[in-house]
Motif scaffolding. Structure first.
Motif, short mmCIF file in Angstrom:
data_model
loop_
_atom_site.label_atom_id
_atom_site.label_comp_id
_atom_site.label_asym_id
_atom_site.label_seq_id
_atom_site.Cartn_x
_atom_site.Cartn_y
_atom_site.Cartn_z
N LEU A 44 0.83 -1.19 0.00
CA LEU A 44 0.00 0.00 0.00
C LEU A 44 0.87 1.25 0.00
N ARG A 45 0.48 2.20 -0.83
CA ARG A 45 1.19 3.48 -0.87
C ARG A 45 0.67 4.39 0.22
N LYS A 46 1.40 5.48 0.46
CA LYS A 46 1.02 6.41 1.52
C LYS A 46 -0.40 6.91 1.38
N ASN A 47 -0.82 7.20 0.14
CA ASN A 47 -2.17 7.74 -0.04
C ASN A 47 -3.25 6.68 0.13
N HIS A 48 -2.87 5.41 0.31
CA HIS A 48 -3.84 4.35 0.55
C HIS A 48 -3.95 3.97 2.02
N LEU A 49 -3.06 4.50 2.86
CA LEU A 49 -3.09 4.17 4.28
C LEU A 49 -3.97 5.16 5.04
N GLY A 50 -5.05 4.65 5.60
CA GLY A 50 -5.90 5.48 6.45
C GLY A 50 -5.59 5.25 7.91
N GLY A 51 -4.88 4.18 8.19
CA GLY A 51 -4.50 3.78 9.54
C GLY A 51 -3.89 2.40 9.45
N VAL A 52 -3.21 1.98 10.52
CA VAL A 52 -2.57 0.67 10.54
C VAL A 52 -2.86 0.01 11.88
N VAL A 53 -3.15 -1.29 11.84
CA VAL A 53 -3.37 -2.08 13.04
C VAL A 53 -2.12 -2.92 13.30
N PHE A 54 -1.54 -2.75 14.47
CA PHE A 54 -0.41 -3.56 14.91
C PHE A 54 -0.94 -4.61 15.87
N GLY A 55 -0.15 -5.61 16.16
CA GLY A 55 -0.57 -6.69 17.05
C GLY A 55 0.33 -6.82 18.25
N CYS A 56 -0.22 -7.40 19.30
CA CYS A 56 0.54 -7.70 20.51
C CYS A 56 -0.12 -8.89 21.20
N LYS A 57 0.45 -9.29 22.32
CA LYS A 57 -0.13 -10.31 23.19
C LYS A 57 -0.10 -9.76 24.61
N ASN A 58 -0.70 -10.48 25.54
CA ASN A 58 -0.65 -10.03 26.93
C ASN A 58 0.79 -9.87 27.40
N SER A 59 1.69 -10.67 26.87
CA SER A 59 3.09 -10.62 27.30
C SER A 59 3.87 -9.46 26.69
N THR A 60 3.32 -8.77 25.68
CA THR A 60 4.06 -7.68 25.04
C THR A 60 3.35 -6.33 25.08
N ILE A 61 2.09 -6.29 25.47
CA ILE A 61 1.33 -5.03 25.40
C ILE A 61 1.94 -3.95 26.31
N LYS A 62 2.39 -4.34 27.50
CA LYS A 62 2.97 -3.34 28.41
C LYS A 62 4.24 -2.74 27.83
N GLN A 116 8.17 -8.79 6.80
CA GLN A 116 7.38 -8.81 5.56
C GLN A 116 6.33 -7.70 5.49
N HIS A 117 6.08 -7.01 6.60
CA HIS A 117 5.13 -5.90 6.60
C HIS A 117 5.79 -4.54 6.35
N PHE A 118 7.12 -4.53 6.24
CA PHE A 118 7.82 -3.26 6.05
C PHE A 118 7.42 -2.49 4.80
N PRO A 119 7.06 -3.16 3.68
CA PRO A 119 6.68 -2.38 2.50
C PRO A 119 5.58 -1.35 2.75
N TYR A 120 4.68 -1.59 3.69
CA TYR A 120 3.70 -0.54 4.00
C TYR A 120 4.01 0.19 5.30
N VAL A 121 4.71 -0.45 6.24
CA VAL A 121 5.10 0.25 7.47
C VAL A 121 6.00 1.44 7.12
N LYS A 122 6.85 1.29 6.10
CA LYS A 122 7.73 2.41 5.71
C LYS A 122 6.93 3.60 5.19
N ASN A 123 5.67 3.39 4.84
CA ASN A 123 4.82 4.48 4.35
C ASN A 123 4.05 5.19 5.47
N ILE A 124 4.27 4.78 6.70
CA ILE A 124 3.63 5.45 7.83
C ILE A 124 4.36 6.77 8.09
N ASP A 125 3.60 7.83 8.16
CA ASP A 125 4.13 9.15 8.49
C ASP A 125 3.59 9.59 9.84
N PRO A 126 4.29 10.49 10.52
CA PRO A 126 3.77 11.01 11.79
C PRO A 126 2.35 11.54 11.62
#
Length: 129
Positions: free
Chosen positions: A29-47, A60-70
């Motif tokens: 996905l390109r920057k203009n296609h990202l409206g938001g991103v959902v990341f994942g965690c578990k009880n052991s990593t959320i804190k 393998q998710h970096f191709p769209y993570v790199k398109n995340i802007d502040p």
């Protein structure tokens, strides 16, 4: 017949759609296609995610993570209790290995989630089940 509504049926030629291409396309996905991103965690990593204000995904998710802007809205899905947390906001651009030892037991191994973004809370909401 409905109240004057027209219906139209489309038939998908399933042999024309490659499952591999479908799986890849959502990751490119390109920057203009990202409206938001959902990341994942578990009880052991959320804190750790919240304390370090850092979210990460596998390489393998970096191709769209790199398109995340502040400023991009982000959410955190806890796979352990199946709840969606948010609303967060990207505080940095998406990068590889902001913290190369995040989510490891003693910091001696490299992370399995190097596609990372720094975050801050945009709006604290009750988690959605």
């Amino acid at each position: 017949m409905g109240a004057g509504r027209r219906t139209q049926t489309f038939v998908l030629n399933e042999s024309a759609v490659s499952p591999t291409k479908q799986a890849i396309s959502h990751r490119n996905l390109r920057k203009n296609h990202l409206g938001g991103v959902v990341f994942g965690c578990k009880n052991s990593t959320i804190k750790e995610c919240l304390f370090k204000q850092l979210f990460g995904l596998p390489t393998q998710h970096f191709p769209y993570v790199k398109n995340i802007d502040p400023g991009l809205p982000l959410f955190l899905f806890n796979y352990s209790d199946r709840k969606l947390h948010g609303i967060f906001e990207a505080a940095s651009s998406g990068q590889m290995n902001i913290n190369p030892y995040a989510w490891t037991t003693d910091g001696s191994e490299r992370t399995l989630f190097p596609a990372q973004v720094q975050i801050h809370v945009r709006l604290r909401c009750h988690p959605l089940p």
